[in-house]
Design a protein around this motif. Structure first.
Motif, short mmCIF file in Angstrom:
data_model
loop_
_atom_site.label_atom_id
_atom_site.label_comp_id
_atom_site.label_asym_id
_atom_site.label_seq_id
_atom_site.Cartn_x
_atom_site.Cartn_y
_atom_site.Cartn_z
N ASP A 9 -22.27 7.69 17.39
CA ASP A 9 -21.84 8.60 18.15
C ASP A 9 -21.53 8.26 19.58
O ASP A 9 -21.86 9.04 20.68
CB ASP A 9 -22.38 10.13 17.84
CG ASP A 9 -22.57 10.43 16.26
OD1 ASP A 9 -21.64 10.92 15.97
OD2 ASP A 9 -23.71 10.08 15.80
N ASP A 42 -18.68 6.50 14.15
CA ASP A 42 -18.23 7.32 15.46
C ASP A 42 -18.51 6.38 16.85
O ASP A 42 -18.89 6.92 17.94
CB ASP A 42 -18.56 8.74 15.58
CG ASP A 42 -17.93 9.70 14.73
OD1 ASP A 42 -17.22 9.19 13.99
OD2 ASP A 42 -18.43 10.70 14.40
N ASN A 81 -16.82 10.06 10.82
CA ASN A 81 -15.72 10.84 10.72
C ASN A 81 -14.46 10.53 11.55
O ASN A 81 -13.45 10.76 11.09
CB ASN A 81 -15.96 12.27 10.56
CG ASN A 81 -16.78 12.85 11.75
OD1 ASN A 81 -17.94 12.21 12.13
ND2 ASN A 81 -16.23 13.68 12.30
N HIS A 116 -23.76 7.91 7.95
CA HIS A 116 -23.22 8.60 9.01
C HIS A 116 -23.87 9.91 9.35
O HIS A 116 -24.31 10.42 10.28
CB HIS A 116 -21.73 8.51 9.30
CG HIS A 116 -21.33 9.30 10.48
ND1 HIS A 116 -21.57 8.71 11.56
CD2 HIS A 116 -20.46 10.23 10.47
CE1 HIS A 116 -21.11 9.93 12.52
NE2 HIS A 116 -20.33 10.67 12.02
N HIS A 198 -24.34 11.79 13.61
CA HIS A 198 -23.09 12.76 13.42
C HIS A 198 -23.47 14.11 14.10
O HIS A 198 -22.80 14.61 14.65
CB HIS A 198 -22.90 12.96 11.98
CG HIS A 198 -21.52 13.91 11.63
ND1 HIS A 198 -20.47 13.71 12.12
CD2 HIS A 198 -21.91 14.98 11.07
CE1 HIS A 198 -19.76 14.70 11.87
NE2 HIS A 198 -20.49 15.80 11.14
MN MN Z 1 -19.61 12.22 13.26
#
Ligand code: MN
Length: 244
Positions: A9, A42, A81, A116, A198
């Motif tokens: 992230d 991410d 994602n 994730h 995440h």
């Molecule tokens: Mn994420």
């Protein structure tokens, strides 16, 4: 040094030059000393496809990652994602290996499950529907067949929509579901440690799932901090490069 680092992230994008500089500095200093870096999704705010690699901003980041892997630090990347379209061209350019989600590793004698984390947020039914769609290889093929500029415009629309929807969603819905965590750990025979990102809710949770002791470590994001998890023979410690 016998250390393995975990991050997720980072949400790198050109609009965040300070975080970008911090990340490149992190690669060249802290990570260079480590044997392995795991990026658990991410890394990028969004990724429209590997045909966006020539973009100068992306080239700077690829160069930083490539220098790192060439210096001997092993580099593993898992899709998040936001960057699930990172492909083999990107991995090759960086000298990284793409990890499936989830992945089991041996970490200094300990079995560790890596994910994730978005798949664990099962209370967000609408998101899980969207997730199924974008993970469908047929959907990805159709999407990637469109011109890059169209893809970027569509992603911008999706990001805007997601931000709007998030403001209406409760905090609880956007966290992991305890049952989903227990099921995933059970599927992998209850490894003693689960590491994921995440949710941006950096924390360490001690779990007891039907008599099995498991720890769930949630990695932090790179907004107010530059957090990473540092693991070695002695165990794992949360660190923050902004604090050093
Ligand atoms: Mn994420």
């Amino acid at each position: 040094m016998n250390q393995t680092l975990f991050i997720s992230d980072i949400h790198l994008c050109e609009e965040r030059p300070q975080i970008t500089a911090l990340f490149l500095d992190f690669l060249a200093t802290t990570v260079k000393q480590a044997e392995t870096l795991y990026i658990l999704g991410d890394l990028f705010e969004y990724w429209a496809g590997d045909d966006d690699l020539p973009d100068p901003y992306h080239q700077r980041l690829v160069a930083g990652l490539q220098t790192l892997s060439a210096s001997g630090t092993r580099l593993y990347v898992m899709h998040g994602n936001r960057d699930l379209l990172l492909g083999q061209e990107f991995m090759q350019a960086c000298g990284a290996r793409l990890l499936p989600d989830p992945t089991v590793i041996e970490l200094y004698g300990k079995t560790v499950l890596l994910t994730h984390g978005d798949k664990l947020c099962t209370d967000d039914v609408k998101y899980q529907e969207f997730r199924r769609q974008v993970h469908d290889p047929a959907w990805q093929k159709t999407f990637l067949a469109q011109p890059l500029a169209n893809r970027k415009a569509q992603i911008a629309g999706m990001r805007q929509q997601s931000e709007q929807e998030k403001s209406h969603k409760s905090e609880a819905i956007m966290d992991v579901n305890a049952g989903a965590v227990a099921r995933l750990l059970g599927e992998y025979d209850f490894p003693p440690l689960l590491i994921h990102g995440h949710t941006h809710r950096m924390n360490r949770h001690a779990l007891n799932i039907s008599g099995h002791q498991c720890e769930r470590i949630v990695l932090g994001d790179w907004y107010e901090s530059g957090s990473y998890l540092e693991c070695g023979m002695q165990g794992c410690v949360m660190q923050d490069i902004m604090a050093t």
